[in-house]
Design a protein around this motif. Structure first.
Motif, short mmCIF file in Angstrom:
data_model
loop_
_atom_site.label_atom_id
_atom_site.label_comp_id
_atom_site.label_asym_id
_atom_site.label_seq_id
_atom_site.Cartn_x
_atom_site.Cartn_y
_atom_site.Cartn_z
N GLN A 3 73.81 6.55 -14.05
CA GLN A 3 73.08 5.29 -13.80
C GLN A 3 72.29 5.31 -12.48
OE1 GLN A 3 76.64 4.73 -14.70
NE2 GLN A 3 75.91 4.85 -16.80
N GLY A 4 71.78 6.45 -12.11
CA GLY A 4 70.94 6.55 -10.91
C GLY A 4 71.68 6.45 -9.60
N ILE A 5 73.00 6.56 -9.62
CA ILE A 5 73.77 6.45 -8.38
C ILE A 5 73.69 7.74 -7.58
CG2 ILE A 5 76.10 6.18 -7.44
CD1 ILE A 5 76.66 4.28 -9.76
N TYR A 6 73.69 8.89 -8.26
CA TYR A 6 73.70 10.17 -7.55
C TYR A 6 72.31 10.51 -7.00
CZ TYR A 6 78.36 11.69 -9.08
OH TYR A 6 79.70 11.81 -9.27
N GLY A 7 72.29 10.95 -5.77
CA GLY A 7 71.08 11.47 -5.15
C GLY A 7 71.09 12.99 -5.25
N TYR A 8 70.12 13.62 -4.61
CA TYR A 8 70.01 15.08 -4.74
C TYR A 8 71.21 15.80 -4.13
CZ TYR A 8 68.58 16.09 0.08
OH TYR A 8 68.55 16.26 1.44
N ARG A 9 71.81 15.26 -3.08
CA ARG A 9 72.96 15.92 -2.45
C ARG A 9 74.16 15.97 -3.41
NH1 ARG A 9 70.77 12.62 1.49
NH2 ARG A 9 69.85 13.72 3.24
N ARG A 27 65.77 22.99 -4.06
CA ARG A 27 65.28 23.07 -5.44
C ARG A 27 65.70 21.83 -6.23
NH1 ARG A 27 65.77 28.18 -9.51
NH2 ARG A 27 64.14 27.44 -10.89
N VAL A 28 66.95 21.40 -6.03
CA VAL A 28 67.43 20.20 -6.70
C VAL A 28 66.60 19.00 -6.26
CG1 VAL A 28 69.41 18.63 -6.93
CG2 VAL A 28 69.77 21.10 -6.96
N TYR A 29 66.32 18.93 -4.97
CA TYR A 29 65.50 17.83 -4.43
C TYR A 29 64.12 17.84 -5.07
CZ TYR A 29 62.87 15.02 -1.08
OH TYR A 29 62.07 14.08 -0.51
N LEU A 37 63.63 10.96 -10.19
CA LEU A 37 65.03 10.53 -10.12
C LEU A 37 65.40 10.28 -8.67
CD1 LEU A 37 66.67 13.07 -12.60
CD2 LEU A 37 66.19 10.66 -13.01
N LYS A 38 65.91 9.10 -8.38
CA LYS A 38 66.31 8.73 -7.02
C LYS A 38 67.67 8.07 -7.06
CE LYS A 38 61.91 7.64 -4.83
NZ LYS A 38 61.14 6.55 -4.21
N ALA A 39 68.37 8.16 -5.96
CA ALA A 39 69.65 7.46 -5.84
C ALA A 39 69.38 5.98 -5.56
CB ALA A 39 70.47 8.05 -4.71
N ILE A 40 70.23 5.14 -6.11
CA ILE A 40 70.16 3.71 -5.80
C ILE A 40 70.97 3.48 -4.54
CG2 ILE A 40 70.79 1.40 -6.57
CD1 ILE A 40 70.48 2.44 -9.44
N ILE A 41 70.34 2.93 -3.54
CA ILE A 41 71.03 2.67 -2.28
C ILE A 41 71.66 1.29 -2.37
CG2 ILE A 41 70.77 2.46 0.22
CD1 ILE A 41 69.15 5.03 -0.30
N ARG A 42 72.97 1.25 -2.26
CA ARG A 42 73.71 -0.01 -2.35
C ARG A 42 74.01 -0.53 -0.96
NH1 ARG A 42 78.43 2.59 -5.37
NH2 ARG A 42 77.53 4.32 -4.27
#
Length: 179
Positions: A3-9, A27-29, A37-42
């Motif tokens: 659900q977009g929670i994970y970022g590239y790290r 490469r993942v970035y 695809l981006k992480a959702i910052i909570r």
């Protein structure tokens, strides 16, 4: 899948540890950027409750921390310690700017008015004449209560408070907690 929670790290760590693939984080970035695809910052939820102070006072101390005579300017604050068992304990203290010493302190498992009242009463017992002492604090709920103002009036002390959100106004007391 996440659900977009994970970022590239986190995706990079997942690929390395769970999938056992050798890949570079850059490469993942780059691939995630191409796929948009981006992480959702909570945002963290604020844990404190807003309250309206019953009593406020002017900042009479006004960062005038130089004092050579004892029992002219007192500073106070409450700090919180987290114990290993997960509980919290609160320490209230009164600091004399003139003698550079803690006049009184009180420990409690709850941060309430009684903690501050007990600290004040201990300090007052040590001094013969409390008339005219500037009693400076932050704008914590204990210090803005009518009952606390009444106690200060009873001892003929002058109440002074830091400005809203300005911890430097009570700098020497914050420094005590730092030590």
């Amino acid at each position: 899948q996440y659900q977009g929670i994970y970022g590239y790290r986190r995706i990079y760590i997942y690929i390395r540890l769970k999938l056992n693939k050798r890949v570079n984080h850059k490469r993942v970035y780059r691939l995630m950027k191409q796929l948009k695809l981006k992480a959702i910052i909570r945002r963290k939820a604020k844990r404190y409750k807003l309250f309206t102070p019953e009593v406020t006072a002017q900042n009479i101390l006004n960062r005038s921390f130089n004092e050579s005579k004892k029992n002219k300017k007192w500073l106070t604050d409450v700090t919180e310690f987290k114990l290993k068992n997960g509980n919290k304990i609160y320490l209230s203290a009164i600091y004399d700017l003139g003698s550079k010493t803690i006049l009184s302190y009180e420990l409690s498992s709850s941060n309430n008015n009684q903690l501050v009242f007990n600290t004040l009463e201990k300090a007052v017992k040590q001094v013969k004449n409390t008339k005219g002492i500037i009693f400076h604090s932050d704008r914590g709920f204990q210090y803005t209560s009518r009952s606390f103002k009444t106690k200060l009036k009873k001892h003929k002390m002058i109440q002074s408070m830091s400005r809203v959100g300005c911890c430097i106004d009570n700098g020497p007391m914050e420094s005590v907690w730092g030590m």
